[in-house]
Design an enzyme around this catalytic site. Structure first.
Site, PDB file in Angstrom:
ATOM      1  N   ASP A  64       0.814  -1.205   0.000  1.00  0.00           N
ATOM      2  CA  ASP A  64       0.000   0.000   0.000  1.00  0.00           C
ATOM      3  C   ASP A  64       0.857   1.270   0.000  1.00  0.00           C
ATOM      4  O   ASP A  64       1.868   1.336   0.703  1.00  0.00           O
ATOM      5  CB  ASP A  64      -0.858  -0.052   1.280  1.00  0.00           C
ATOM      6  CG  ASP A  64      -1.728   1.155   1.437  1.00  0.00           C
ATOM      7  OD1 ASP A  64      -2.600   1.350   0.592  1.00  0.00           O
ATOM      8  OD2 ASP A  64      -1.536   1.910   2.416  1.00  0.00           O
ATOM      9  N   GLU A 110       0.913  -0.390  -5.152  1.00  0.00           N
ATOM     10  CA  GLU A 110      -0.167   0.580  -5.221  1.00  0.00           C
ATOM     11  C   GLU A 110       0.488   1.954  -5.192  1.00  0.00           C
ATOM     12  O   GLU A 110       0.818   2.487  -4.139  1.00  0.00           O
ATOM     13  CB  GLU A 110      -1.151   0.429  -4.058  1.00  0.00           C
ATOM     14  CG  GLU A 110      -2.418   1.241  -4.269  1.00  0.00           C
ATOM     15  CD  GLU A 110      -2.593   2.440  -3.335  1.00  0.00           C
ATOM     16  OE1 GLU A 110      -3.548   3.203  -3.532  1.00  0.00           O
ATOM     17  OE2 GLU A 110      -1.777   2.627  -2.406  1.00  0.00           O
TER      18      GLU A 110
END
Ligand code: GLC
Ligand code: GLC
Length: 651
Positions: A284, A326
């Site tokens: 992330d 991401e």
């Protein structure tokens, strides 16, 4: 020189390993460590070589990898070896993903395992289960403010439930994807709590400053992520009397990767989840991993070095596990997360194709494919053994982060054009059927993003409400059009929970005090399974969408030209409403599929004569793989209805 140093260091480290580690059978581990050690050492030295405790940290690093290896089950080790032998396995067209929140799809993990036949029904075989770990209630950022990296939220289940999910998935040949939230912890994480108690060691896990001198300097060049709900990048902590760096929400403390302890702790966590049977880890917010004064603190070179180091270390312990980056950043920056300066993927094997996502939405709003064509044309070429995650919607907002040069090249003015897009999707633009919400309008820069479910953004909500059949049918066709592209573009398509059923905006977040400040909750629905039964009833929206997507997925899996081996050729077709590309089989280039998509509300035609130089036999007969029929064709012109697509092969 380096190589000798690293070699003798490796020997010294192996001598120093704890006896319980040395007693184990570490054959494969040693082979892989030997092969990767020089790279690992060089990266670790680059990042932390100036520290006095460098050698000790290097030993800790190797011990962490060894411990991870010892805890890896024999089943997973077999998977590792299989994947090492077939190392391009994930480039195949056979993979189709879906992202979901456990409690948006099912009651909990156990129920999710029971519901896995649904994935097979649709053809999905890679499931991203969004964060399942402990977060403080009300300060969770949808699971991305974690207070314990090893503890599953007990409302969702426990480790045994997750193992059951992993086993159930493995039986059904479904890949399991979980998040690793690398960039920050919740303010209630144990490390943060120890820092709060004044423990220096843990304060060094974060960025903390006694006064505003340094924060003010950082702020000069750092953008704001949540300007409405969490302005600025630092938060004053009364107990510690310090400013803490909090790039996202004020309760998410950024981790300091200039501290090797942070790196090693995180590696340990990565290996822990790898050992639970996770196939792919979604890393992330990777763009944010390194903070440097005078920069935007995104996409820094050292952020890439950290990811390379993580990849190399994971390669030693759990080589079958893939990483997804991401990084929702500019097109030229995203591509670097496959690995800067590398020939094969050296960071993340997979990356969110945020550029394509934004361009697709632009196509919907403008009803033409000008910018889409331009943006796809300028997408940098990927490394081999790297692939895109192509998506239309996800749990986050839509940002219109395409390249300004591309916007100008198609004669839009970037600022005004983005304003148009925000107006269009929030329904403020005259005639727009979209029902989105403006997310995080920044008063200073004028930037804004968009929240809203796919179905509501393309007009299904407005259509159903007014009973306007034309609007409903347009919305369905737009949903299919967008999916026809992510399924054929090259890469792994990622569907979003609810989109195959046409799930609309969920307004209930407004009544929940812990959610009402974040309108991304509008598109994080809970599936109503009674309603979902309508997918079996002909004539319903659910039936039409679900079955069309199911069919598209099945065809994709059979079409080897859709595998991702840099085998796409974008065509200029002299019609700004159409996007057209050829996908060819990289082993048998004559085997190919021509994808054509019409973004316009009116019929359009593809002039075959214009593209005859591309080796297309303009006298050929075509068949559309999706409908199984010949396309409407008159005289060398192929006709597409509003929002129609074709997957054409020559017969
Ligand atoms: C990622 C997540 C997003 C979250 C952010 C901060 O971008 O996708 O939902 O808000 O990280 O953790
Ligand atoms: C920013 C970040 C992205 C995150 C999003 C959350 O766009 O770049 O990582 O998902 O904010 O809204």
């Amino acid at each position: 020189m380096y190589e000798q140093v690293s070699h003798s260091l490796l020997n010294a480290i192996l001598d120093d390993l704890k006896p319980e580690i040395r007693r184990q059978d570490l054959r494969h581990f040693y082979t892989r460590l030997g092969a990767n050690f020089y790279a690992i050492y060089s990266l670790f030295f680059n990042l932390y070589g100036h520290r006095e405790d460098f050698q000790q940290q290097m030993l800790n690093l190797v011990e962490t990898m060894a411990k991870g290896y010892i805890n890896r089950s024999s089943v997973l080790e077999r998977v590792d070896i299989e994947r090492e032998q077939d190392h391009n396995w994930f480039l195949s067209q056979k993979w189709v993903g879906m992202a979901l929140y456990t409690n948006g799809f099912a009651e909990n993990l156990d129920d999710l395992a029971d519901k896995s036949p649904y994935f097979q029904e649709l053809g999905v075989n890679m499931v991203h289960i969004m964060p399942i770990l402990m977060c403080p209630t009300g300060k969770s950022d949808g699971g991305y403010a974690i207070s314990d990296f090893r503890q599953i939220d007990d409302r969702i289940g426990d480790l045994n439930d997750l193992r059951r999910v992993a086993e159930e998935f493995r039986k059904r040949d479904i890949l399991l994807v979980l998040d690793i939230v690398l960039n920050h912890t919740s303010e209630e994480h144990e490390w943060a709590k120890k820092a709060l108690m004044g423990e220096r060691q843990y304060q060094d896990y974060y960025f903390m400053f006694d006064n505003r001198e340094i924060p003010d300097m950082f702020e000069q060049s750092m953008p704001e992520i949540f300007p409405e709900s969490s302005p600025g990048n630092f938060t004053w902590n009364e107990d510690m009397q310090k400013w803490v760096m909090t790039v996202f929400h004020d309760y998410q403390w950024d981790l300091n990767y200039s501290n090797p302890n942070v790196f090693i702790e995180m590696l340990d966590i990565i290996l822990f989840w790898a050992n639970q049977g996770v196939d792919v880890l979604r890393l992330d917010a990777v763009a944010f991993l390194w903070k440097k004064i005078g920069s935007a603190c995104q996409n820094e070179r050292n952020a890439h070095l950290i990811l390379q180091l993580m990849k190399d270390c994971c390669q030693v312990t759990a080589p079958g596990v893939l990483f997804i980056a991401e990084a929702i950043v500019a097109p030229v920056e995203i591509i670097k997360y496959f690995g800067e300066d590398a020939i094969i993927a050296k960071e993340c094997e997979i990356a969110y194709n945020a550029t394509l996502m934004a361009l697709l939405w632009n196509g919907i709003a403008t009803k033409n494919a000008k910018l889409l064509y331009q943006g796809v044309k300028n997408l940098p070429v990927k490394l081999e053994r790297a692939t895109w995650l192509n998506y239309v919607r996800c749990h986050d907002d839509i940002g219109f982060g395409f390249d300004d040069n591309d916007v100008r090249a198609v004669e839009y003015e970037p600022f005004a054009h983005r304003k148009f897009l925000v107006d269009y999707f929030s329904g403020q633009f005259e005639g727009s059927p979209a029902r989105g919400m403006v997310f995080m309008h920044n008063d200073t820069t004028g930037d804004a993003r968009i929240s809203g479910s796919l179905a509501s953004l393309v007009g299904l909500e407005a259509g159903l409400e007014s009973g306007d059949q034309a609007l409903i049918s347009d919305a369905i066709n737009k949903i299919l059009l967008l999916h026809s592209l992510i399924l054929s573009f090259g890469g792994i398509p990622l569907l979003y929970n609810g989109d195959a059923l046409g799930v609309l905006n969920d307004y209930s977040y407004r009544d929940d005090p812990s959610k009402c400040n974040d309108n991304r909750w509008i598109h994080r629905p809970k599936i109503n399974w009674e309603r979902a039964e309508l997918r079996k009833k002909q004539g319903t929206v659910e039936y039409t969408l679900f079955n069309a997507l199911k069919k598209m997925i099945a065809i994709r899996k059979e079409t080897s030209s859709f595998a991702d081996f840099n085998n796409r050729e974008l065509l200029d077709v002299n019609n700004e409403h159409l996007l057209c590309y050829i996908r060819f089989n990289h082993l048998r280039p004559s085997e190919r599929v021509m994808v054509v998509a019409n973004f316009d509300a009116n019929p359009q035609y593809l002039d075959l004569e214009f593209i005859s130089s591309k080796g297309i036999n303009i006298y050929a007969h075509f068949i559309d793989l999706y409908s199984g029929r010949s396309p409407a064709q008159y005289d060398r012109r192929i006709v597409l209805q509003a929002y129609q697509f074709y997957w054409l092969t020559e017969i």
